[in-house]
Write a protein that holds these residues in place. Structure first.
Motif, mmCIF file in Angstrom:
data_model
loop_
_atom_site.group_PDB
_atom_site.id
_atom_site.type_symbol
_atom_site.label_atom_id
_atom_site.label_comp_id
_atom_site.label_asym_id
_atom_site.label_seq_id
_atom_site.Cartn_x
_atom_site.Cartn_y
_atom_site.Cartn_z
ATOM 1 N N LEU A 68 2.738 -1.468 -7.856
ATOM 2 C CA LEU A 68 3.408 -1.439 -6.561
ATOM 3 C C LEU A 68 4.116 -2.757 -6.265
ATOM 4 O O LEU A 68 5.195 -2.767 -5.653
ATOM 5 N N HIS A 71 7.342 -2.289 -8.322
ATOM 6 C CA HIS A 71 8.232 -1.161 -8.069
ATOM 7 C C HIS A 71 8.410 -0.809 -6.588
ATOM 8 O O HIS A 71 9.375 -0.111 -6.250
ATOM 9 N N ALA A 72 7.515 -1.248 -5.731
ATOM 10 C CA ALA A 72 7.632 -0.966 -4.294
ATOM 11 C C ALA A 72 7.093 -2.150 -3.504
ATOM 12 O O ALA A 72 6.100 -2.033 -2.773
ATOM 13 N N TYR A 75 6.045 -1.939 0.188
ATOM 14 C CA TYR A 75 4.926 -1.089 0.593
ATOM 15 C C TYR A 75 3.696 -1.940 0.912
ATOM 16 O O TYR A 75 3.339 -2.837 0.138
ATOM 17 N N LEU A 134 5.131 7.025 -4.354
ATOM 18 C CA LEU A 134 5.488 5.703 -4.857
ATOM 19 C C LEU A 134 4.875 5.429 -6.220
ATOM 20 O O LEU A 134 5.362 4.584 -6.972
#
Length: 350
Positions: A68, A71-72, A75, A134
Motif C-alpha cells: 500500500l 501503490h496507494a 490510503y 486497493l
C-alpha cells in the motif's frame, strides 16, 4: 518490571512516563491505549491460543503495508510501529508474556459497536470494499493462513454431522427442530462447494471479520480506515459481504433471546450493496454478482451451524455463560437466516 513495561521499553517508551489504560471491547486480544511523549498508540497482545502463529499475522500485515505504501500512498493504513531495533512483533513468550505489537492511535477517530443506521452501513461497506480493491494487484496467495479453514462451510457442516453422531445425546434430542432446519437448508453448503471450484470466483485479499467495530470513523461519522487485520487471508468476497450482512442487518445481536426482535433492515441491506459496489463493482465477475444475496445466507448459516455444533459438543469451543447459551445463539442465527430468505423477493436479489 512487568511485561507491558518491558514491551514498551522495546519501543523506547518508559512506562513510568506513560499513561496505560485498557481500551476497546474486543474479546480476542488484550488492548491498551498508550499515551507518552505527546503521542498516543494502541498496544495489543495477540491471543496465541486463537492465533497460533503470531508471526504469520505480522508478516501478512507488513507485506500489505509495504504494498500500500508503494501503490496507494494516500490510503490511511495503520501499519505497526517498529521497535528501536526494527521489529514489528515483540516476543515475550519465553517469559509467558506472549506476543505484542504497537500501532499509531488515529487521532479524532472512534469505533462503533452497533450499526445504528444505513449511512453507517454504507460507510463501512465502502471501506471494506476499498481495502480489497486497493489490494487487487497484491498476490493474495502470498498471504499466510492465520486461521485454517476459518470460513470453510464444507468443514463446518462436516463438524455438525460429526456432532450428530458423537455429541450429547440429550442435547441432540432436544435440538431436533433446529437440527432439521439446518439439514433443510444444506443446499447453502452445496452452493459453497460449487463456488470453491468455480474459476469465476476469485480469491482476493479478504478481511474475514467485517463487523462495524473494525472500522474507524472520524468526527463527521465518515469511515476512514479498517482495523484488526489478524484474519486477513485469501478468501472469497462472500466472507466479507456475508459478515457485514450477518452483523449489520439486525438491530439486535446474536445474544438476543427474544427472537421476535430479529428483523432484517432493508435500507441497511441496500446500503451494504451500494457501499461495497461503489468500490468493487469493476472487480467482481458477473457470476460473483449473482451471489451477493447468497453471501448473507452463507455467513449466517455457517454461524448458526457453529453455535449448534458447539452446543451438541457440550460448549467446548465457545463456552457458555448459561445453560443452553449456544443453543440460543444458534436459534437466533437460524431466525435471522429465515428473515433474510423471506426478503429475497423484496430485495430483488438472486
Amino acid at each position: 518490571m512487568d511485561i507491558v513495561a518491558r514491551v514498551l521499553q522495546s519501543y523506547g517508551i518508559n512506562a513510568a512516563d506513560a499513561q496505560v489504560t485498557p481500551f476497546g471491547t474486543g474479546l480476542i486480544n488484550h488492548t491498551w491505549k498508550i499515551s507518552a511523549g505527546g503521542k498516543s498508540y494502541i498496544l495489543q497482545k495477540i491471543n496465541d491460543r486463537v492465533f497460533t502463529d503470531p508471526g504469520a499475522i505480522d508478516r501478512n500485515i507488513c507485506s500489505i503495508a509495504g504494498y500500500l505504501r508503494q501503490h496507494a500512498p494516500e490510503y490511511l493504513f495503520a501499519a505497526p510501529v517498529p521497535t528501536t531495533d526494527g521489529r514489528t512483533l515483540v516476543n515475550e513468550a519465553s517469559l509467558d508474556g506472549g506476543f505484542y505489537r504497537l500501532y499509531p492511535f488515529i487521532n479524532g477517530s472512534h469505533s462503533k459497536d452497533v450499526v445504528q443506521d444505513a449511512s453507517q452501513a454504507f460507510e463501512a461497506a465502502s471501506q471494506f470494499g476499498r481495502f480489497t480493491r486497493l489490494l487487487s494487484g497484491f498476490d493474495a496467495g502470498s498471504l499466510e493462513t492465520t486461521l485454517p479453514s476459518f470460513h470453510d462451510l464444507s468443514l463446518r457442516y462436516g463438524q455438525f454431522l460429526d456432532a450428530l453422531e458423537k455429541g450429547n445425546v440429550e442435547r441432540i434430542e432436544a435440538s431436533a427442530e433446529l437440527i432439521a432446519f439446518m439439514r433443510l437448508h444444506a443446499g447453502i453448503v452445496s452452493d459453497f462447494r460449487s463456488i470453491s471450484v468455480n474459476p469465476a470466483f476469485k480469491k482476493r485479499v479478504t478481511h474475514h471479520d467485517t463487523k462495524i467495530s473494525n472500522v474507524l470513523f472520524n468526527e463527521n461519522n465518515e469511515a476512514v480506515c479498517v482495523i484488526d487485520l489478524d484474519t486477513v487471508m485469501p478468501g472469497y468476497f462472500i466472507s466479507d459481504v456475508g459478515d457485514m450482512m450477518r452483523t449489520y442487518l439486525p438491530t439486535v445481536s446474536e445474544e438476543e433471546k427474544d427472537f421476535s426482535k430479529i428483523q432484517v433492515r432493508d435500507d441497511v441491506y441496500k446500503s451494504i450493496v451500494v457501499g461495497y459496489y461503489a468500490e468493487m463493482e469493476d472487480e467482481l465477475s458477473a457470476e460473483e454478482v449473482k451471489y451477493f444475496f447468497y453471501a448473507g445466507k452463507f455467513m449466517i448459516y455457517m454461524q448458526a451451524l457453529r453455535f449448534l455444533t458447539d452446543h451438541l459438543n457440550n460448549d467446548v469451543y465457545y463456552g457458555a455463560k448459561y445453560e443452553g447459551h449456544n443453543f440460543v445463539r444458534a436459534g437466533n442465527q437460524a431466525v435471522l437466516l429465515q428473515r433474510l430468505m423471506e426478503k429475497a423477493g423484496s430485495l430483488n436479489m438472486q
